[in-house]
Design a protein around this motif. Sequence first.
Motif, PDB file in Angstrom:
ATOM      1  N   SER A  57      66.273  69.619  39.708  1.00 22.26           N
ATOM      2  CA  SER A  57      65.042  68.655  39.885  1.00 22.26           C
ATOM      3  C   SER A  57      64.676  68.571  41.278  1.00 22.26           C
ATOM      4  CB  SER A  57      65.554  67.245  39.531  1.00 22.26           C
ATOM      5  OG  SER A  57      66.649  66.908  40.157  1.00 22.26           O
ATOM      6  N   GLY A  58      65.601  69.282  42.308  1.00 21.73           N
ATOM      7  CA  GLY A  58      65.408  69.130  43.563  1.00 21.73           C
ATOM      8  C   GLY A  58      65.778  67.862  44.212  1.00 21.73           C
ATOM      9  N   THR A  59      66.392  66.747  43.292  1.00 27.63           N
ATOM     10  CA  THR A  59      66.838  65.455  44.037  1.00 27.63           C
ATOM     11  C   THR A  59      67.922  65.498  44.686  1.00 27.63           C
ATOM     12  OG1 THR A  59      67.613  64.924  41.885  1.00 27.63           O
ATOM     13  CG2 THR A  59      65.097  64.528  42.353  1.00 27.63           C
ATOM     14  N   ARG A  60      68.117  64.576  45.627  1.00 28.35           N
ATOM     15  CA  ARG A  60      69.429  64.615  46.348  1.00 28.35           C
ATOM     16  C   ARG A  60      70.254  63.613  45.722  1.00 28.35           C
ATOM     17  NH1 ARG A  60      70.104  64.137  52.282  1.00 28.35           N
ATOM     18  NH2 ARG A  60      67.831  64.015  52.555  1.00 28.35           N
ATOM     19  N   LEU A  61      71.557  64.048  45.617  1.00 26.96           N
ATOM     20  CA  LEU A  61      72.466  63.299  44.849  1.00 26.96           C
ATOM     21  C   LEU A  61      73.427  62.506  45.881  1.00 26.96           C
ATOM     22  CD1 LEU A  61      73.998  66.267  42.684  1.00 26.96           C
ATOM     23  CD2 LEU A  61      72.499  64.591  42.042  1.00 26.96           C
ATOM     24  N   ARG A  62      73.697  63.021  46.969  1.00 26.70           N
ATOM     25  CA  ARG A  62      74.271  62.079  48.042  1.00 26.70           C
ATOM     26  C   ARG A  62      74.235  62.790  49.187  1.00 26.70           C
ATOM     27  NH1 ARG A  62      78.667  63.382  44.665  1.00 26.70           N
ATOM     28  NH2 ARG A  62      78.239  61.312  43.456  1.00 26.70           N
ATOM     29  N   ASP A  63      74.664  62.124  50.184  1.00 28.92           N
ATOM     30  CA  ASP A  63      75.059  62.592  51.725  1.00 28.92           C
ATOM     31  C   ASP A  63      76.465  62.134  52.246  1.00 28.92           C
ATOM     32  OD1 ASP A  63      72.347  63.635  51.956  1.00 28.92           O
ATOM     33  OD2 ASP A  63      71.690  61.526  53.014  1.00 28.92           O
ATOM     34  N   VAL A  64      76.996  63.127  52.676  1.00 33.54           N
ATOM     35  CA  VAL A  64      78.294  62.650  52.779  1.00 33.54           C
ATOM     36  C   VAL A  64      78.568  63.064  54.350  1.00 33.54           C
ATOM     37  CG1 VAL A  64      80.987  63.213  52.603  1.00 33.54           C
ATOM     38  CG2 VAL A  64      79.345  63.311  50.619  1.00 33.54           C
TER      39      VAL A  64
END
Length: 821
Positions: free
Chosen positions: A366-373
């Motif tokens: 989907s090209g969606t961001r899951l998370r930033d770490v």
Amino acid sequence: MAREETHTDRYGDPLPAQAVRRIGSVHFRQGGTVRTLIACADGKTLVSGSYFEPRTVCVWELATGRLLRSFPTSFDARTAAVSPSGSVVATVDGEEIRLWELASGRELHRLKGQRFQIFALTFSPDGKILASSGSQDVRLWDPETGAEIAVLPWKRRQIGFPLLGFTSDSRTLIAGDTMDNKVHLWDVATKRESRQLDIQLNGVRNFVQAFTLSFDGTTLAIGSPGATSGDKGVLSLWDVATSKLSRQLPCQRRVVPVAAFSPNGKLLAVGEGDPMGTGSISVWDLDTDKRLFSHDAYASSLAFSHDGKTLIAGADVIRRWDVATGKEIQPPEGNLYRISQIALSPNGKTLATASFDAVSLWDTASGTRLRDVSVAGEPLSHCTFSPDGHTLATASIRGTFCLLDVATGKQLHIVHPPLADKSPNPELKGERFTDIAFAPDGKTLTTSSREGTVCLWDAKTGEQLRRLSRKAEFDAVAFTSNGRCVWAASRTRLSMRQIGTDIRAWDTSRGEELPQLTAAMNARTAETDSGRSYSIFAHLEVSSDGRMLAVNRENTISVWETASGQERLRLKGQSEPTLCTAFAPDGRLIASASRDGSFRLWDLPSGTELAKLSGHRGQINTLVFSPDSTLLYSGGDDTSILVTDVTRIVKKGRPGEADQVAPSAWDDLAGAAPKAYRAIHSLRADPAVALPLLRKHLRPAAPVDEKRVAQLIRDLDAAEFARRESASRELEKLGEAVEPALRAAKQGKPTLDLRRRIDELLEKLVIPEAETLRLLRAVEVLEYIGTAEARRLLEELSQGAPEARLTREAKAALERLAKRP
């Protein structure tokens, strides 16, 4: 994967024809670090320029960040200026100035006559004069006619960057240099220098770093770096009329690279930073000398909107803040910093991007961001997935590597390897990592560093297992597919005018360097490297089967055979230096990116270019193929990832299959790497001929007679010379099957002569003889074909003597075939 119906990304920006989607956004992304920001008088338009790449000056819609237009420029795109009316943009093309109509993009004039490269431009507030600075003088031009008005001599230090500005009445031109401590003032009417401003603070001369004039021309703000690594920078305000210091504002970091006055002169925005690239942006009330608000964000350029209500900051992304509230306006979607590396999970479902501030995980479907770490605030440079996809390893330029749980983002281990020598930079926590990679079994990690080390680490505990030291600034590191060897690459200077690539290999089990293998490769590298227009860093890529290695060069890409150190083929056609490469898992494609912002697909069997692609703004720093070799992911300085469908390109551009299998194919497999590689692909293309031929010649490796081997080793130390020589020849013919016995004998306190002969034999085993190479290349053909019959033959070969290399290679090929999509 289904192709998107429209040809734009989710933010409405156009996609190139070959792209499936864009992950992230290119709104307000120049494609390089923004060094110039100019808010136009219409209050709706913003102009930006970057340093070095890309070579464009961009015009943005201020409210949305949509790119309206771009103008070409030369090396330093921050050399741009906009007329006070906002109707004309000035850019630089080498020693020429080009004037453009902003609304239409039409070129108006070319101004010629400046000596050497032009490094600074500015319009006078009344719009009647354009000033430019080269290395020897400042020139004044009439922007209406393009005529030169005057030449003002100014021999500055060429290693710095000039800074120009006019007072509000357009009568005085002010110039400084980032490597000088004097600011010069010229009377425009008389064309003579009227006075100099000596930047001395507390009796110490300070370099000019930030340089900005208030809109009324009465106050000059100058940022100066701290004198030593532990000192804070200084922002000083100077009265232009008296050339005297009026006051100083306290700074929190070492460098003060940028500042900007609000249009009414009551506010001053200041950008501060440190050597590791972190920074902060503050806004000061100059009536009270109080800081109104501050944000942790690096800024390489600052500007206020024409009405003074919005603060605009440029770095890898242009961002905006409401001056009244200090709140960010429409925080940008996607990454905030350039992407230095992307990594794809083994199942192809998750993409990781390493940027300066964090590692981001994305859903590839989907090209969606899951998370930033964020890793303890570390500026990240590299990331890689473990073979099982459960762990992500990150590396930092400040000397930290971290192991993260992919499912939760939790930090499993964070490691700061100590420096051998104390660093003068207090921000540096350990060795400056340049690359990180997992071993195929997932149990071990390897890292390379600027301090010249390649280290092996326990992937569960973060404990250092082995340090492979050498005095070189390694840029890249990789395991072979069996985990038995680690490769590392660095740039090296061959002479005053030649830059080369140094490639090294180590045996991971013993920690020993393999000089025979790397000498074979480096001899050819030194012969062909010339240093013309070289990329700064070496990038090393090993194919998924471990048989090939590619290193970025100047305008060519060499593909090496890892078993022999021989060059299989060289890919030619790039006009700019290669920055990075990526092998497709199926072994038939390689992708490369060059400094001009393009990326290419190459057919490995034929060595031909299939397509030259575009779509990124600025450099591409990293490439990776999907596990099924159908998609190519590219990321770079514009902070976004393009997903390219390579299947249509391959179908359209791939040349016909190789010629018919030559009668000499079996002999060619034992020959030099280029001829053998052609034979490999002609056999691969015709399984009906190849499989009977290979079955005719291939046999499982027979076990060696252990008693005979033991006797031969004893004969190496015999009294008769002829007997010693005969034993050496026979052991050499037996090849790698006798390596364990030789190493065991070496550990048993042999005589000096016996140790010497054992070492000679072990050295010869590093690069296989021609017959062994033929067998290894034949296994490669079988793996490429991959049919049931090819697998049956590999099964038979895998039943041979366990210590034989043929047996090990057949087993490894079967394991890879079992995982093939």
